[in-house]
Design a protein around this motif. Sequence first.
Motif, short mmCIF file in Angstrom:
data_model
loop_
_atom_site.label_atom_id
_atom_site.label_comp_id
_atom_site.label_asym_id
_atom_site.label_seq_id
_atom_site.Cartn_x
_atom_site.Cartn_y
_atom_site.Cartn_z
N GLY A 121 -37.21 6.25 27.69
CA GLY A 121 -36.34 7.15 26.95
C GLY A 121 -36.32 8.50 27.63
N ASP A 122 -35.18 9.11 27.65
CA ASP A 122 -35.02 10.39 28.32
C ASP A 122 -35.48 11.54 27.46
OD1 ASP A 122 -33.99 9.18 30.54
OD2 ASP A 122 -31.90 9.57 30.03
N ALA A 123 -35.69 12.66 28.11
CA ALA A 123 -35.98 13.89 27.39
C ALA A 123 -34.83 14.15 26.44
CB ALA A 123 -36.15 15.05 28.36
N PRO A 124 -35.11 14.69 25.29
CA PRO A 124 -34.07 14.86 24.28
C PRO A 124 -32.97 15.82 24.74
CG PRO A 124 -36.06 16.00 23.63
CD PRO A 124 -36.40 15.21 24.87
N THR A 125 -31.74 15.41 24.46
CA THR A 125 -30.60 16.27 24.76
C THR A 125 -30.06 16.89 23.50
OG1 THR A 125 -29.08 14.43 24.48
CG2 THR A 125 -29.93 14.82 26.70
N GLY A 126 -30.41 16.31 22.36
CA GLY A 126 -29.93 16.83 21.09
C GLY A 126 -28.56 16.30 20.71
N ASN A 127 -27.93 15.49 21.59
CA ASN A 127 -26.58 15.04 21.26
C ASN A 127 -26.53 13.64 20.66
OD1 ASN A 127 -27.00 13.32 23.38
ND2 ASN A 127 -25.48 14.23 24.73
N GLY A 128 -27.66 12.96 20.56
CA GLY A 128 -27.68 11.65 19.91
C GLY A 128 -27.21 10.50 20.78
N ALA A 129 -26.77 10.76 21.98
CA ALA A 129 -26.26 9.70 22.85
C ALA A 129 -27.42 8.90 23.45
CB ALA A 129 -25.42 10.30 23.97
N TYR A 135 -31.54 1.68 25.35
CA TYR A 135 -32.18 2.53 24.36
C TYR A 135 -31.17 2.97 23.32
CZ TYR A 135 -36.66 2.92 26.62
OH TYR A 135 -37.89 2.63 27.11
N PRO A 136 -31.57 2.94 22.05
CA PRO A 136 -30.69 3.49 21.03
C PRO A 136 -30.55 5.00 21.25
CG PRO A 136 -32.54 2.29 20.05
CD PRO A 136 -32.81 2.42 21.52
N GLY A 137 -29.57 5.58 20.66
CA GLY A 137 -29.42 7.03 20.76
C GLY A 137 -30.56 7.76 20.07
N SER A 138 -30.66 9.03 20.36
CA SER A 138 -31.67 9.87 19.70
C SER A 138 -31.48 9.77 18.20
CB SER A 138 -31.49 11.33 20.12
OG SER A 138 -31.61 11.47 21.50
N ARG A 139 -32.59 9.63 17.48
CA ARG A 139 -32.48 9.49 16.02
C ARG A 139 -33.79 9.85 15.34
NH1 ARG A 139 -30.41 3.81 15.12
NH2 ARG A 139 -29.31 4.28 17.01
N TYR A 140 -33.66 10.20 14.08
CA TYR A 140 -34.81 10.41 13.21
C TYR A 140 -34.49 9.80 11.85
CZ TYR A 140 -32.30 14.38 11.10
OH TYR A 140 -31.39 15.17 10.45
N LYS A 141 -35.52 9.57 11.07
CA LYS A 141 -35.40 8.93 9.76
C LYS A 141 -34.80 7.52 9.85
CE LYS A 141 -35.07 13.03 6.85
NZ LYS A 141 -34.31 13.71 5.81
N SER A 142 -35.06 6.81 10.93
CA SER A 142 -34.63 5.41 11.02
C SER A 142 -35.78 4.53 10.55
CB SER A 142 -34.21 5.06 12.45
OG SER A 142 -35.26 5.30 13.36
N SER A 143 -35.48 3.28 10.28
CA SER A 143 -36.49 2.32 9.85
C SER A 143 -36.76 1.34 10.98
CB SER A 143 -36.01 1.54 8.63
OG SER A 143 -35.86 2.41 7.53
N ALA A 144 -38.01 0.95 11.14
CA ALA A 144 -38.39 0.03 12.20
C ALA A 144 -39.28 -1.06 11.62
CB ALA A 144 -39.12 0.76 13.31
N LEU A 154 -33.21 0.25 12.49
CA LEU A 154 -32.03 0.37 11.66
C LEU A 154 -31.74 1.81 11.30
CD1 LEU A 154 -29.76 -0.89 9.91
CD2 LEU A 154 -31.44 -1.02 8.06
N GLY A 155 -30.50 2.22 11.55
CA GLY A 155 -29.99 3.48 11.04
C GLY A 155 -30.68 4.72 11.54
N GLY A 156 -30.64 5.73 10.72
CA GLY A 156 -31.21 7.02 11.04
C GLY A 156 -30.12 8.07 11.21
N TYR A 157 -30.56 9.25 11.57
CA TYR A 157 -29.65 10.38 11.79
C TYR A 157 -29.86 10.91 13.19
CZ TYR A 157 -29.39 10.39 6.71
OH TYR A 157 -29.21 10.02 5.40
N GLY A 158 -28.77 11.37 13.79
CA GLY A 158 -28.83 12.03 15.09
C GLY A 158 -28.00 13.30 15.01
N SER A 159 -28.03 14.06 16.08
CA SER A 159 -27.24 15.28 16.12
C SER A 159 -25.75 14.99 15.98
CB SER A 159 -27.48 16.04 17.42
OG SER A 159 -28.84 16.31 17.56
N ASP A 160 -25.39 13.74 16.33
CA ASP A 160 -23.98 13.33 16.26
C ASP A 160 -23.61 12.68 14.93
OD1 ASP A 160 -25.53 11.11 16.70
OD2 ASP A 160 -24.15 10.18 18.11
N GLY A 161 -24.51 12.67 13.97
CA GLY A 161 -24.21 12.11 12.65
C GLY A 161 -25.13 10.97 12.27
N THR A 162 -24.66 10.15 11.33
CA THR A 162 -25.45 9.06 10.80
C THR A 162 -25.29 7.80 11.65
OG1 THR A 162 -25.12 9.92 8.58
CG2 THR A 162 -25.82 7.63 8.75
#
Length: 168
Positions: A121-129, A135-144, A154-162
């Motif tokens: 995984g790459d260093a965070p860019t903050g854009n969620g890509a 690799y899935p996009g950057s995310r938080y609050k996802s379930s594993a 599954l799911g989560g939130y990124g800088s680009d939305g849900t």
Amino acid sequence: GENVSSQFYTHESVYIFGGYSVNGYMNDVHHIAPEYCCPTTHEGAKWNHIKGATTRNPTGNDGTLGAADDDTVNPRGLAFMSHWEKDDKVYIYGGEWAAGKVDQRLYSFDIITENWTWHGGDAPTGNGAAATSTYPGSRYKSSAAVYQGSLLLLGGYGSDGTHTNLRK
């Protein structure tokens, strides 16, 4: 104390990693001895600091891809990361490291050696890509969860939305 940290129970012990504490994110790992995991009273309970900074907002260090290192590898301070356990290791993915800044790196913590390994995984860019198609996009609050030997995220939130997708 930390809020929104990852807590896991393994080998009859409780561990916590990271989280958000007053004015900052943490990357510390703590462990509580088995005899104190589920006491009828909390008297005498002693948490042990294993690894990580004791200051807020540590930058962390990825180290060498795929190599465990007892001195240098540590994720940056994170909260809301996904985690799962497999074969004496706890894996963490993603997480929030500052308001609106989201990570997409994968680490494991070996509870036997107490070492971190950076798996990619790459260093965070903050854009969620996603950094790559693997690799899935950057995310938080996802379930594993691990199901039939495969990781499901599954799911989560990124800088680009849900995120509403399921990744295997």
